[in-house]
Each structure stands twice: as C-alpha cells, then as structure tokens.
Design a protein around this motif. Sequence first.
Motif, PDB file in Angstrom:
ATOM      1  N   GLY A 230      53.982  65.677  29.125  1.00 42.39           N
ATOM      2  CA  GLY A 230      54.847  65.455  27.983  1.00 42.39           C
ATOM      3  C   GLY A 230      55.614  64.150  27.985  1.00 42.39           C
ATOM      4  O   GLY A 230      56.464  63.939  27.107  1.00 42.39           O
ATOM      5  N   SER A 231      55.363  63.275  28.934  1.00 40.51           N
ATOM      6  CA  SER A 231      56.053  61.993  28.959  1.00 40.51           C
ATOM      7  C   SER A 231      55.650  61.173  27.738  1.00 40.51           C
ATOM      8  O   SER A 231      54.522  61.290  27.251  1.00 40.51           O
ATOM      9  CB  SER A 231      55.760  61.238  30.251  1.00 40.51           C
ATOM     10  N   THR A 232      56.571  60.351  27.250  1.00 45.10           N
ATOM     11  CA  THR A 232      56.345  59.613  26.007  1.00 45.10           C
ATOM     12  C   THR A 232      56.665  58.137  26.136  1.00 45.10           C
ATOM     13  O   THR A 232      57.388  57.713  27.036  1.00 45.10           O
ATOM     14  CB  THR A 232      57.192  60.194  24.866  1.00 45.10           C
ATOM     15  N   TYR A 233      56.144  57.376  25.193  1.00 47.31           N
ATOM     16  CA  TYR A 233      56.409  55.954  25.109  1.00 47.31           C
ATOM     17  C   TYR A 233      56.407  55.581  23.639  1.00 47.31           C
ATOM     18  O   TYR A 233      55.565  56.059  22.874  1.00 47.31           O
ATOM     19  CB  TYR A 233      55.342  55.153  25.863  1.00 47.31           C
ATOM     20  N   TYR A 234      57.356  54.718  23.226  1.00 46.53           N
ATOM     21  CA  TYR A 234      57.478  54.333  21.826  1.00 46.53           C
ATOM     22  C   TYR A 234      57.514  52.828  21.651  1.00 46.53           C
ATOM     23  O   TYR A 234      58.049  52.095  22.491  1.00 46.53           O
ATOM     24  CB  TYR A 234      58.770  54.889  21.225  1.00 46.53           C
ATOM     25  N   ALA A 235      56.971  52.377  20.529  1.00 44.86           N
ATOM     26  CA  ALA A 235      57.133  50.990  20.144  1.00 44.86           C
ATOM     27  C   ALA A 235      58.597  50.761  19.782  1.00 44.86           C
ATOM     28  O   ALA A 235      59.264  51.655  19.254  1.00 44.86           O
ATOM     29  CB  ALA A 235      56.246  50.667  18.944  1.00 44.86           C
ATOM     30  N   GLY A 236      59.099  49.573  20.067  1.00 45.25           N
ATOM     31  CA  GLY A 236      60.495  49.277  19.785  1.00 45.25           C
ATOM     32  C   GLY A 236      60.864  49.438  18.317  1.00 45.25           C
ATOM     33  O   GLY A 236      62.002  49.795  17.989  1.00 45.25           O
ATOM     34  N   SER A 237      59.910  49.223  17.426  1.00 50.46           N
ATOM     35  CA  SER A 237      60.170  49.296  16.001  1.00 50.46           C
ATOM     36  C   SER A 237      60.434  50.714  15.499  1.00 50.46           C
ATOM     37  O   SER A 237      60.985  50.891  14.412  1.00 50.46           O
ATOM     38  CB  SER A 237      59.000  48.690  15.221  1.00 50.46           C
ATOM     39  N   VAL A 238      60.042  51.721  16.276  1.00 50.42           N
ATOM     40  CA  VAL A 238      60.212  53.109  15.838  1.00 50.42           C
ATOM     41  C   VAL A 238      61.102  53.923  16.766  1.00 50.42           C
ATOM     42  O   VAL A 238      61.489  55.048  16.415  1.00 50.42           O
ATOM     43  CB  VAL A 238      58.856  53.833  15.676  1.00 50.42           C
ATOM     44  N   LYS A 239      61.425  53.396  17.911  1.00 48.94           N
ATOM     45  CA  LYS A 239      62.236  54.125  18.877  1.00 48.94           C
ATOM     46  C   LYS A 239      63.575  54.520  18.260  1.00 48.94           C
ATOM     47  O   LYS A 239      64.262  53.706  17.654  1.00 48.94           O
ATOM     48  CB  LYS A 239      62.466  53.287  20.134  1.00 48.94           C
ATOM     49  N   GLY A 240      63.936  55.783  18.426  1.00 48.81           N
ATOM     50  CA  GLY A 240      65.163  56.304  17.854  1.00 48.81           C
ATOM     51  C   GLY A 240      64.975  56.890  16.469  1.00 48.81           C
ATOM     52  O   GLY A 240      65.865  57.587  15.967  1.00 48.81           O
ATOM     53  N   ARG A 241      63.831  56.617  15.842  1.00 52.28           N
ATOM     54  CA  ARG A 241      63.553  57.129  14.501  1.00 52.28           C
ATOM     55  C   ARG A 241      62.377  58.102  14.487  1.00 52.28           C
ATOM     56  O   ARG A 241      62.372  59.062  13.717  1.00 52.28           O
ATOM     57  CB  ARG A 241      63.251  55.986  13.536  1.00 52.28           C
ATOM     58  N   PHE A 242      61.371  57.851  15.317  1.00 48.42           N
ATOM     59  CA  PHE A 242      60.180  58.697  15.377  1.00 48.42           C
ATOM     60  C   PHE A 242      60.178  59.506  16.665  1.00 48.42           C
ATOM     61  O   PHE A 242      60.671  59.048  17.702  1.00 48.42           O
ATOM     62  CB  PHE A 242      58.905  57.849  15.342  1.00 48.42           C
ATOM     63  N   THR A 243      59.586  60.689  16.604  1.00 49.68           N
ATOM     64  CA  THR A 243      59.447  61.530  17.780  1.00 49.68           C
ATOM     65  C   THR A 243      58.031  62.069  17.866  1.00 49.68           C
ATOM     66  O   THR A 243      57.534  62.665  16.909  1.00 49.68           O
ATOM     67  CB  THR A 243      60.428  62.715  17.752  1.00 49.68           C
ATOM     68  N   ILE A 244      57.387  61.861  19.006  1.00 50.38           N
ATOM     69  CA  ILE A 244      56.049  62.402  19.222  1.00 50.38           C
ATOM     70  C   ILE A 244      56.175  63.671  20.054  1.00 50.38           C
ATOM     71  O   ILE A 244      57.011  63.759  20.949  1.00 50.38           O
ATOM     72  CB  ILE A 244      55.133  61.366  19.914  1.00 50.38           C
TER      73      ILE A 244
END
Length: 128
Positions: free
Chosen positions: A56-70
Amino acid sequence: QLQLVESGGGLGQPGGSLTLSCAASGFTLDDYALAWFRQAPGKDREGVSVISGKDGSTYYAGSVKGRFTISRDNAKNTVYLQMSSLKVEDAGVYYCASRQLGTPRGRGPLSSDEYDYWGQGTQVTVSS
C-alpha cells in the motif's frame, strides 16, 4: 490475459472532486505496482501516482500531492484515484498502468517506461 479497465471519468468543476476506478483482471494486485498517468491534448503523458498492491505504499507527483489520493481494494481487484480541489490543468485522458513488483528499470516510479500493462483511458474534463 492481463487487463486494466478505467471508469469514472467525466465532467468536474474547478475546486470540485471526481473519483476514477481501474478494474484489474488476469493478475492479483498484491504482486503488482499500480499507477495512474494522464495526458492532455498536445502534451506528453505524465505520471500522477503509484501504489504498491503488496504493502500500500504510495508516491505522488508534486502537482497533485495533497489533492489526489490513490488507493486499492484487493478484494475487488480495483485501484482508485480520488481527485479533489480540481484544477483546469488536471483535465486529460487518465490511464491505469501496472508492472510486476520486483521489476524496476530505474527510470523513476512515475516514468511510463516502468510499466508493462495499460488500460484504454478515461476522459476527465474540468470546466466551470
């Protein structure tokens, strides 16, 4: 036969929310990494987020971090992308992709070259 089928795309308003789903078949999520990519007209495909089906570990692009959740639901063999605080720049075709865990190519977690299997995409439009 490995398959990924996206759904949930549609019209969202700036500042609004939308949730995408990716139904997987032909493999078990706990052996794979699952990612979301997007492509706007005239632009290159870009990585959005990735999750390990195993831990369940995740990684986000900076442009969506804090707004999108996988997230993922292994029982349903489905991966989700919860999109909130939508921006016009979030519009495009969203693709689900996967690769088997233990097969990194050293190109980065959000590089399209890391992934072997792809869905057909679902359209996301953002307008007021």
